[in-house]
Write a protein that holds these residues in place. Structure first.
Motif, PDB file in Angstrom:
ATOM      1  N   ASP A 106      89.472  78.362  47.861  1.00 39.72           N
ATOM      2  CA  ASP A 106      89.460  77.158  46.995  1.00 39.72           C
ATOM      3  C   ASP A 106      89.842  75.880  47.761  1.00 39.72           C
ATOM      4  N   SER A 107      90.038  75.987  49.045  1.00 35.73           N
ATOM      5  CA  SER A 107      90.452  74.816  49.822  1.00 35.73           C
ATOM      6  C   SER A 107      89.371  73.736  49.787  1.00 35.73           C
ATOM      7  N   PRO A 108      89.764  72.499  49.574  1.00 34.91           N
ATOM      8  CA  PRO A 108      88.777  71.396  49.579  1.00 34.91           C
ATOM      9  C   PRO A 108      88.315  71.040  50.990  1.00 34.91           C
ATOM     10  N   TYR A 109      89.021  71.580  51.996  1.00 34.38           N
ATOM     11  CA  TYR A 109      88.675  71.265  53.379  1.00 34.38           C
ATOM     12  C   TYR A 109      87.764  72.370  53.939  1.00 34.38           C
ATOM     13  N   LYS A 110      86.472  72.269  53.684  1.00 34.66           N
ATOM     14  CA  LYS A 110      85.517  73.253  54.173  1.00 34.66           C
ATOM     15  C   LYS A 110      84.192  72.573  54.504  1.00 34.66           C
ATOM     16  N   ILE A 111      83.469  73.197  55.424  1.00 38.12           N
ATOM     17  CA  ILE A 111      82.196  72.639  55.853  1.00 38.12           C
ATOM     18  C   ILE A 111      81.283  73.794  56.273  1.00 38.12           C
ATOM     19  N   ALA A 112      79.982  73.689  55.963  1.00 34.28           N
ATOM     20  CA  ALA A 112      79.005  74.727  56.334  1.00 34.28           C
ATOM     21  C   ALA A 112      78.745  74.668  57.825  1.00 34.28           C
ATOM     22  N   LEU A 113      78.745  75.844  58.460  1.00 34.61           N
ATOM     23  CA  LEU A 113      78.494  75.887  59.898  1.00 34.61           C
ATOM     24  C   LEU A 113      77.019  75.704  60.220  1.00 34.61           C
ATOM     25  N   PHE A 114      76.130  76.236  59.372  1.00 33.43           N
ATOM     26  CA  PHE A 114      74.683  76.110  59.586  1.00 33.43           C
ATOM     27  C   PHE A 114      74.031  75.504  58.336  1.00 33.43           C
ATOM     28  N   PRO A 115      74.195  74.239  58.121  1.00 36.26           N
ATOM     29  CA  PRO A 115      73.671  73.619  56.886  1.00 36.26           C
ATOM     30  C   PRO A 115      72.150  73.621  56.812  1.00 36.26           C
ATOM     31  N   ASN A 116      71.459  73.765  57.960  1.00 39.90           N
ATOM     32  CA  ASN A 116      69.997  73.709  57.968  1.00 39.90           C
ATOM     33  C   ASN A 116      69.345  75.095  57.957  1.00 39.90           C
TER      34      ASN A 116
ATOM     35  N   GLU B 128     100.230  88.747  48.153  1.00 41.21           N
ATOM     36  CA  GLU B 128     100.303  87.480  48.875  1.00 41.21           C
ATOM     37  C   GLU B 128      98.998  87.234  49.618  1.00 41.21           C
ATOM     38  N   ASP B 129      98.439  88.378  50.185  1.00 48.54           N
ATOM     39  CA  ASP B 129      97.180  88.219  50.929  1.00 48.54           C
ATOM     40  C   ASP B 129      96.065  87.777  50.012  1.00 48.54           C
ATOM     41  N   GLU B 130      96.035  88.405  48.819  1.00 49.80           N
ATOM     42  CA  GLU B 130      94.978  88.030  47.868  1.00 49.80           C
ATOM     43  C   GLU B 130      95.145  86.590  47.423  1.00 49.80           C
ATOM     44  N   ASN B 131      96.405  86.197  47.169  1.00 53.64           N
ATOM     45  CA  ASN B 131      96.648  84.812  46.751  1.00 53.64           C
ATOM     46  C   ASN B 131      96.297  83.848  47.876  1.00 53.64           C
ATOM     47  N   GLY B 132      96.646  84.282  49.110  1.00 53.33           N
ATOM     48  CA  GLY B 132      96.326  83.440  50.254  1.00 53.33           C
ATOM     49  C   GLY B 132      94.832  83.301  50.442  1.00 53.33           C
ATOM     50  N   SER B 133      94.094  84.421  50.289  1.00 53.70           N
ATOM     51  CA  SER B 133      92.640  84.368  50.418  1.00 53.70           C
ATOM     52  C   SER B 133      92.033  83.511  49.330  1.00 53.70           C
ATOM     53  N   SER B 134      92.594  83.603  48.123  1.00 54.74           N
ATOM     54  CA  SER B 134      92.095  82.800  46.985  1.00 54.74           C
ATOM     55  C   SER B 134      92.298  81.308  47.260  1.00 54.74           C
ATOM     56  N   GLU B 135      93.458  80.959  47.748  1.00 45.99           N
ATOM     57  CA  GLU B 135      93.742  79.548  48.044  1.00 45.99           C
ATOM     58  C   GLU B 135      92.870  79.047  49.197  1.00 45.99           C
ATOM     59  N   LEU B 136      92.607  79.953  50.161  1.00 48.04           N
ATOM     60  CA  LEU B 136      91.749  79.576  51.271  1.00 48.04           C
ATOM     61  C   LEU B 136      90.329  79.298  50.802  1.00 48.04           C
TER      62      LEU B 136
ATOM     63  N   ASP C 122      77.495  80.441  56.980  1.00 52.29           N
ATOM     64  CA  ASP C 122      78.949  80.665  56.970  1.00 52.29           C
ATOM     65  C   ASP C 122      79.663  79.312  56.817  1.00 52.29           C
ATOM     66  N   GLU C 123      80.917  79.392  56.384  1.00 57.30           N
ATOM     67  CA  GLU C 123      81.695  78.173  56.163  1.00 57.30           C
ATOM     68  C   GLU C 123      82.979  78.220  56.990  1.00 57.30           C
ATOM     69  N   LEU C 124      83.370  77.024  57.412  1.00 55.59           N
ATOM     70  CA  LEU C 124      84.651  76.868  58.098  1.00 55.59           C
ATOM     71  C   LEU C 124      85.616  76.242  57.096  1.00 55.59           C
ATOM     72  N   LEU C 125      86.716  76.954  56.846  1.00 56.01           N
ATOM     73  CA  LEU C 125      87.685  76.484  55.853  1.00 56.01           C
ATOM     74  C   LEU C 125      89.037  76.253  56.512  1.00 56.01           C
ATOM     75  N   LEU C 126      89.715  75.246  56.040  1.00 62.79           N
ATOM     76  CA  LEU C 126      91.068  74.930  56.510  1.00 62.79           C
ATOM     77  C   LEU C 126      92.025  75.005  55.327  1.00 62.79           C
TER      78      LEU C 126
END
Length: 306
Positions: free
Chosen positions: A11-21, A1-9, A28-32
């Motif tokens: 692959d989440s479309p809701y993510k953004i780079a913390l330091f894009p520059n 379940e943890d692996e599946n949960g990590s995989s889904e996390l 690192d990325e922030l994922l929801l």
């Protein structure tokens, strides 16, 4: 379940780079991750959706109500004008009869015998009474198709009514060199009816037969018994009515197209009134007609003994 949960996390479309520059370091990325996104959205927004749907239906209802009100107001305006025109037409019929009778009485070249003069005077009296009733109905707002229209029922002999109405109407037929025949074969002619309104029914049917007939109208009123019913038939040699128009003939303000005949007055109130009164007498009315060959209107009403 943890692996599946990590995989889904991951692959989440809701993510953004913390330091894009950051060019030298991997950002690192922030994922929801929403495991029950649809149910969560519905759970938190169903009230808003319900209110929105209700508002949409309310707006649709208000729009429909507005359009309907505008249409009804326009229709009421037309009905008002038509009612005035129709009453003018209905008043003209007895006025024309009185006018013709007065002309006959004042024409010295006719040399009318006393009996004929008495007949014309009686005709003027009856038509004047008819005018008074029509005007009284207008003043009291007793519109003919009103649900509050009250009838004064009494036992009457229909043959007497037919003969009296025919006598009063005969002058209009004779003025066009026409002929009105009575074939009253019914042995039982007593019915329970409103004398005034049923007389108007006969008069309106004769008026229609006369108006929609050619140069020399030939009209026949006949009666017969069928079981416990009396059948009244009024036939003419007029222009006839098509099958399509026969379905609309009793509608208010409907008038049959007269083709090349342009002298037919009125606005289609007569037969709608006839239908209303016949219905209030729990009777039946039917029509048989062929284009260019004439029309027969039948009324079937229960008899009421002698």
């Amino acid at each position: 379940e943890d692996e599946n949960g990590s995989s889904e996390l991951r692959d989440s479309p809701y993510k953004i780079a913390l330091f894009p520059n950051a060019f030298l370091l991997e950002s690192d990325e922030l994922l929801l991750y929403f495991p029950d996104k649809d149910s969560l959205i519905i759970k938190n927004s169903w009230k808003v959706l319900l209110i929105s749907v209700m508002l949409i239906f309310i707006l649709i209802g208000l729009f429909y109500s507005s359009i309907s009100t505008i249409y009804k107001q326009k229709k009421l305006s037309l009905v008002k004008n038509d009612f005035i025109n129709n009453m003018t037409h209905e008043l003209k019929t007895p006025i024309s009869t009185i006018s013709l009778a007065c002309e006959a009485l004042s024409d010295k070249t006719l040399m009318l015998d006393p009996e004929r003069q008495t007949s014309y005077v009686s005709m003027i009296k009856d038509e004047n009474k008819r005018l008074s009733i029509l005007v009284d109905n207008v003043l009291k707002s007793a519109v003919w198709d009103s649900t509050h229209l009250k009838l004064n029922f009494s036992k009457i002999n229909l043959h007497d009514i037919i003969q009296k109405v025919s006598q009063n109407f005969d002058i209009q037929i004779n003025n066009r060199d026409g002929k009105l025949n009575l074939d009253l074969e019914a042995k039982e002619a007593c019915i329970l009816a409103d004398k005034v309104h049923f007389s108007n029914v006969i008069y309106n049917l004769l008026d229609n037969a006369n108006k929609y007939s050619p140069e020399v109208p030939k009209i026949c009123i006949s009666t017969k018994n069928e079981d416990d019913y009396l059948i009244i038939s009024i036939s003419d040699n007029g222009i006839g009515i098509s099958k399509e128009n026969q379905k609309k003939i009793f509608d208010k303000f409907f008038r049959v197209s007269t083709g090349n005949i342009h002298d037919v007055k009125g606005f289609g109130l007569g037969l709608s009134y006839v239908k209303r009164i016949v219905d209030l007498h729990h009777a039946e009315i039917s029509i048989e007609s062929t284009r260019s060959k004439g029309t027969t209107i039948n009324i079937k009403i229960a008899t009421h003994g002698k």
